[in-house]
Design an enzyme around this catalytic site. Structure first.
Site, PDB file in Angstrom:
ATOM      1  N   ARG A  67       0.860  -1.190   0.000  1.00  0.00           N
ATOM      2  CA  ARG A  67       0.000   0.000   0.000  1.00  0.00           C
ATOM      3  C   ARG A  67       0.894   1.237   0.000  1.00  0.00           C
ATOM      4  O   ARG A  67       1.723   1.405   0.895  1.00  0.00           O
ATOM      5  CB  ARG A  67      -0.934   0.033   1.203  1.00  0.00           C
ATOM      6  CG  ARG A  67      -2.079   1.058   1.032  1.00  0.00           C
ATOM      7  CD  ARG A  67      -2.911   1.214   2.284  1.00  0.00           C
ATOM      8  NE  ARG A  67      -2.145   1.860   3.339  1.00  0.00           N
ATOM      9  CZ  ARG A  67      -2.046   1.401   4.587  1.00  0.00           C
ATOM     10  NH1 ARG A  67      -2.639   0.280   4.939  1.00  0.00           N
ATOM     11  NH2 ARG A  67      -1.326   2.056   5.483  1.00  0.00           N
ATOM     12  N   GLU A  96       4.673   7.167   2.410  1.00  0.00           N
ATOM     13  CA  GLU A  96       5.477   5.965   2.619  1.00  0.00           C
ATOM     14  C   GLU A  96       4.947   4.840   1.746  1.00  0.00           C
ATOM     15  O   GLU A  96       3.824   4.900   1.241  1.00  0.00           O
ATOM     16  CB  GLU A  96       5.471   5.540   4.093  1.00  0.00           C
ATOM     17  CG  GLU A  96       4.099   5.168   4.628  1.00  0.00           C
ATOM     18  CD  GLU A  96       4.128   4.825   6.105  1.00  0.00           C
ATOM     19  OE1 GLU A  96       5.228   4.780   6.679  1.00  0.00           O
ATOM     20  OE2 GLU A  96       3.050   4.608   6.682  1.00  0.00           O
ATOM     21  N   ASN A 131       4.228   0.846   2.103  1.00  0.00           N
ATOM     22  CA  ASN A 131       4.090  -0.237   3.074  1.00  0.00           C
ATOM     23  C   ASN A 131       4.171  -1.584   2.369  1.00  0.00           C
ATOM     24  O   ASN A 131       3.463  -1.819   1.387  1.00  0.00           O
ATOM     25  CB  ASN A 131       2.741  -0.131   3.787  1.00  0.00           C
ATOM     26  CG  ASN A 131       2.546   1.213   4.464  1.00  0.00           C
ATOM     27  OD1 ASN A 131       3.021   1.441   5.556  1.00  0.00           O
ATOM     28  ND2 ASN A 131       1.848   2.121   3.790  1.00  0.00           N
ATOM     29  N   SER A 191      -3.150  -2.925   6.394  1.00  0.00           N
ATOM     30  CA  SER A 191      -4.453  -3.192   7.004  1.00  0.00           C
ATOM     31  C   SER A 191      -5.607  -2.538   6.250  1.00  0.00           C
ATOM     32  O   SER A 191      -5.416  -1.721   5.361  1.00  0.00           O
ATOM     33  CB  SER A 191      -4.449  -2.702   8.453  1.00  0.00           C
ATOM     34  OG  SER A 191      -4.163  -1.322   8.502  1.00  0.00           O
ATOM     35  N   LYS A 209      11.938   2.911   6.045  1.00  0.00           N
ATOM     36  CA  LYS A 209      12.044   4.329   5.708  1.00  0.00           C
ATOM     37  C   LYS A 209      13.396   4.646   5.054  1.00  0.00           C
ATOM     38  O   LYS A 209      13.482   5.492   4.161  1.00  0.00           O
ATOM     39  CB  LYS A 209      11.866   5.186   6.970  1.00  0.00           C
ATOM     40  CG  LYS A 209      10.573   4.925   7.724  1.00  0.00           C
ATOM     41  CD  LYS A 209       9.355   5.289   6.905  1.00  0.00           C
ATOM     42  CE  LYS A 209       8.089   5.208   7.737  1.00  0.00           C
ATOM     43  NZ  LYS A 209       7.787   3.877   8.266  1.00  0.00           N
ATOM     44  N   LYS A 248      11.438  10.592  10.999  1.00  0.00           N
ATOM     45  CA  LYS A 248      10.829   9.265  10.967  1.00  0.00           C
ATOM     46  C   LYS A 248      11.824   8.177  11.350  1.00  0.00           C
ATOM     47  O   LYS A 248      12.881   8.058  10.735  1.00  0.00           O
ATOM     48  CB  LYS A 248      10.282   8.953   9.563  1.00  0.00           C
ATOM     49  CG  LYS A 248       9.094   9.797   9.155  1.00  0.00           C
ATOM     50  CD  LYS A 248       8.502   9.282   7.862  1.00  0.00           C
ATOM     51  CE  LYS A 248       7.184   9.962   7.538  1.00  0.00           C
ATOM     52  NZ  LYS A 248       6.534   9.355   6.360  1.00  0.00           N
ATOM     53  N   GLU A 269       6.607   0.995  11.811  1.00  0.00           N
ATOM     54  CA  GLU A 269       5.312   1.003  11.152  1.00  0.00           C
ATOM     55  C   GLU A 269       4.220   1.035  12.214  1.00  0.00           C
ATOM     56  O   GLU A 269       4.452   0.743  13.382  1.00  0.00           O
ATOM     57  CB  GLU A 269       5.142  -0.253  10.278  1.00  0.00           C
ATOM     58  CG  GLU A 269       6.227  -0.443   9.243  1.00  0.00           C
ATOM     59  CD  GLU A 269       6.261   0.642   8.201  1.00  0.00           C
ATOM     60  OE1 GLU A 269       5.215   1.296   7.978  1.00  0.00           O
ATOM     61  OE2 GLU A 269       7.334   0.876   7.614  1.00  0.00           O
ATOM     62  N   GLY A 270       3.004   1.398  11.774  1.00  0.00           N
ATOM     63  CA  GLY A 270       1.852   1.250  12.646  1.00  0.00           C
ATOM     64  C   GLY A 270       1.314   2.522  13.270  1.00  0.00           C
ATOM     65  O   GLY A 270       0.329   2.490  13.991  1.00  0.00           O
ATOM     66  N   ARG A 283      -7.941   7.722   4.813  1.00  0.00           N
ATOM     67  CA  ARG A 283      -7.961   7.964   6.259  1.00  0.00           C
ATOM     68  C   ARG A 283      -7.991   9.461   6.509  1.00  0.00           C
ATOM     69  O   ARG A 283      -7.260  10.223   5.860  1.00  0.00           O
ATOM     70  CB  ARG A 283      -6.734   7.343   6.922  1.00  0.00           C
ATOM     71  CG  ARG A 283      -6.763   5.828   6.962  1.00  0.00           C
ATOM     72  CD  ARG A 283      -5.436   5.246   7.389  1.00  0.00           C
ATOM     73  NE  ARG A 283      -4.408   5.512   6.391  1.00  0.00           N
ATOM     74  CZ  ARG A 283      -3.150   5.108   6.504  1.00  0.00           C
ATOM     75  NH1 ARG A 283      -2.759   4.440   7.566  1.00  0.00           N
ATOM     76  NH2 ARG A 283      -2.267   5.383   5.556  1.00  0.00           N
TER      77      ARG A 283
END
Length: 507
Positions: A161, A177, A179, A184, A342, A396, A400-401, A483
Site C-alpha cells: 500500500r 510511505e 508499506n 491493514s 524508511k 521518521k 510502522e503502525g 484515512r
C-alpha cells in the site's frame, strides 16, 4: 515556486518557498458551521438522521472492530464489537490525482520486487541503521542468513500500500510511505465506500452530492484473489493460507473479511496463528514444507510482525526464521519487508538510484514526481536545517503502525540530544519534507459520537504482485484506503486511534 523539491537538494533550498497553509486561511470567510467534507452545508435537521443511519448501517454490514473497553474483544470473535471509526461523508479528491495514484501502483509493485532481489543494496543501505536499531538489525540478520543459504523465493507475493497526501501549496500528489507488510483495512475500507454511497443515495439531494462520484472499492475481493492465486501456485489443494496475527487483535474483523472471501469465493481454508504459536506448533519438513498444527502452509500472510512489540521473546524470532527457511510463500518475505523501511525509501529518492531498478523512463519519471523531499541525517547540513525550522519537517524512525513520527519542537529536542550523544544515533532516522494538505470541516464518528472540526486526509492505494520464477502472474492496483484525521493531530493511524476510515468524492 518549486513544484517538486528534489532530494538531491539541501532541505533549506528545497523548502525555502514552501509554507504551511493556515486552515482558517484556507477557508477565509467560513465561520465554524456545519459543512460536509465534500464542501456542502448539512441541514441541522438532517445531521442526526445521517449519523444514526450510518451507525445502523455499520452494525448491519460488519463495519466493526473490537471494543477496547471489553478485555475479551481482541481475542474472542463476536464479543465486544463497536463500529469502526469513520467519516460521515467522503472527502473531495481531484480525479486526475486519483488516476495518477492508481497508475503508480503497478510501478511500485515492480520496484519492490526489483529492489528485493538486490541483497547487497539492502544490506549496504541499512548497514548504519543496523548499528543503532536493534529491530532492523534482527531483520537484517535474517536476511543475511537467507542470502548465505542461497534461499530462493521462486514464488513471490507482495500486497503493498502506497500512501499519499495532496500538497495544498503545489497541488502535487506526494508519497508519505510505501508499506510492504501488514497493509491493514482491505476489508473495512470497502465498506466505508459502500456506507457513503448508501448515505448519499438517501441524502444526496439535501447535500448537493452525487453517490456516483464515490468510486467503488473492491479491495477485499482483489486482495483475497491475490492470496488465492498464490495458494494455487503452491499447488497443494489441502494446504492453507496462514494469517500471522497478534494475541489481542481488535482489528480481527478486517482480517476475517479476507478469510471469508478466500473460503466462499475460492474454497481456500485459512489458519490464524501468533508467532509464539508457530514456534510451538511449527515443523519444517526435509523438503522445506512448513506444517503448523498439522496443516501444510501454502501462504504466510503477515498481519503482525512489523513492530518490535510483536517480538517480546526469542520464540517469536525463531518462528520468523522458521517461516523464512520454509518453502511457503511469504507475504512479505524478509527482503520485501526490508524494502518497506524508511531508509530504503530515502535511498530510492536519491539521484540515479531508481535507474538501477527500473528501465522505463516514463515509469521512473512518474515515481520521481511523487517523491517528497527525503534526506539522510548523516549530513550535518540536513540536521542544521531541521533544527532551525522543524515545522517544515517530519523525523521518521524505522517503524510502522502509527504513533512513531516526531514533529515540531520535538524534532529539535531529539536532534540536539542525538548530536550531543554522538555516535550513529542519527542513522536510525530519516528526515522528510512535511506535507500540508488542504483541510476541510469534517464529521468524524467514533464510539457513536460525531465530532466536527478541520481535518486532513491521506490516500492509500493497494497493490498486488505475484511472480513465479520469471512469470509475472499478477501486477495490479487493488483498491484504496482513505484515512482522515483532525488537523491538530500529527499521526494518522486508524488502529492507533488517530484517524478514521473515509472514502473519496471525485471532483
Amino acid at each position: 515556486m518549486m513544484n517538486n523539491p528534489s532530494s538531491s537538494l539541501s532541505p533549506s533550498l528545497a523548502l525555502k518557498c514552501l509554507k504551511s497553509p493556515d486552515p482558517q486561511e484556507t477557508h477565509k470567510g467560513n465561520s465554524p458551521k456545519h459543512e460536509s467534507a465534500a464542501g456542502r452545508s448539512v441541514p441541522e435537521e438532517v445531521l442526526p438522521k445521517l449519523v444514526e443511519e450510518a451507525l445502523v448501517w455499520s452494525s448491519l454490514h460488519g463495519l466493526v472492530v473490537g471494543d477496547g473497553n471489553n478485555k475479551r474483544s481482541g481475542a474472542v470473535p463476536g464479543v465486544g464489537l463497536v463500529h469502526a471509526p469513520f467519516a460521515l461523508l467522503p472527502v473531495p479528491f481531484p480525479t486526475s490525482q486519483w488516476r495518477q495514484a492508481c497508475e503508480l501502483a503497478p510501478i511500485f509493485n515492480e520496484l519492490v520486487d526489483r529492489v528485493s532481489l538486490d541483497g547487497k543494496f539492502l544490506q549496504d543501505s541499512l548497514s548504519r541503521t543496523k548499528n543503532v536499531d536493534a529491530f532492523t538489525s534482527r531483520l537484517l540478520d535474517i536476511h543475511a542468513m537467507m542470502l548465505a543459504d542461497n534461499k530462493k523465493e521462486e514464488i513471490r507475493l507482495g500486497l503493498h500500500r502506497s500512501d499519499y497526501m495532496l500538497d495544498a501549496e503545489t497541488n502535487l500528489l506526494l508519497q508519505i510511505e510505501l508499506n510492504t507488510i501488514s497493509c491493514s483495512f482491505p476489508g473495512l475500507s470497502c465498506l466505508v465506500s459502500e456506507l457513503h454511497r448508501s448515505l448519499l443515495n438517501h441524502y444526496g439531494k439535501h447535500l448537493g452530492l452525487d453517490s456516483k462520484k464515490v468510486p467503488g472499492n473492491t479491495t477485499v475481493s482483489r486482495v483475497a484473489h491475490a492470496l488465492a492465486k498464490a495458494w494455487n501456485e503452491y499447488n497443494n489443494s489441502s494446504a492453507v493460507v496462514m494469517f500471522i496475527v497478534s494475541n489481542e487483535e481488535r482489528n480481527m474483523y478486517d482480517q476475517h473479511w479476507l478469510s471469508a472471501e478466500l473460503m466462499e469465493r475460492h474454497g481456500v481454508n485459512t489458519l490464524r496463528k501468533t508467532l509464539a504459536e508457530i514456534n510451538e506448533e511449527g515443523k519444517l519438513l526435509p523438503d522445506g514444507t512448513l506444517c503448523v498444527d498439522g496443516h501444510t502452509v501454502a501462504v504466510v500472510y503477515f498481519r503482525s510482525g512489523y513492530s518490535p512489540n510483536d517480538y517480546p521473546s526469542e520464540s517469536e524470532w525463531k518462528a520468523r526464521i522458521l517461516m523464512e527457511q520454509s518453502s511457503s510463500i511469504k507475504c512479505p518475505c524478509i527482503s520485501y519487508h526490508l524494502v518497506g523501511t524508511k531508509k530504503i525509501q530515502q535511498e530510492l529518492a536519491k539521484p540515479n538510484v531508481l535507474e538501477r531498478f527500473l528501465e522505463n523512463k516514463d515509469d521512473i519519471a512518474k515515481v520521481r514526481k511523487c517523491f517528497a523531499g527525503l534526506w539522510s541525517l548523516e549530513d550535518p547540513a540536513s540536521v542544521g536545517d531541521a533544527m532551525e525550522r522543524p515545522e517544515y519537517f517530519v523525523l521518521k524512525p524505522q517503524r510502522e503502525g502509527g504513533g512513531n513520527n516526531i514533529y515540531g519542537d520535538d524534532i529539535r529536542e531529539t536532534l540536539t540530544r542525538l548530536t550531543t550523544e554522538g555516535g550513529e544515533g542519527l542513522s536510525a532516522y530519516i528526515l522528510m519534507q512535511r506535507i500540508f494538505p488542504t483541510s476541510y470541516l469534517s464529521y468524524l464518528v467514533r464510539e457513536g459520537i460525531c465530532h466536527h472540526d478541520y481535518a486532513v486526509s491521506e490516500l492509500g492505494i493497494y497493490g498486488a504482485y505475484l511472480r513465479n520464477k520469471d512469470k509475472v502472474i499478477m501486477n495490479d492496483q487493488c483498491g484504496y484506503l482513505m484515512r482522515t484525521k483532525f488537523s491538530s493531530s500529527n499521526e494518522g493511524g486508524v488502529a492507533a486511534g488517530f484517524a478514521v476510515l473515509d472514502s473519496i468524492y471525485l471532483t
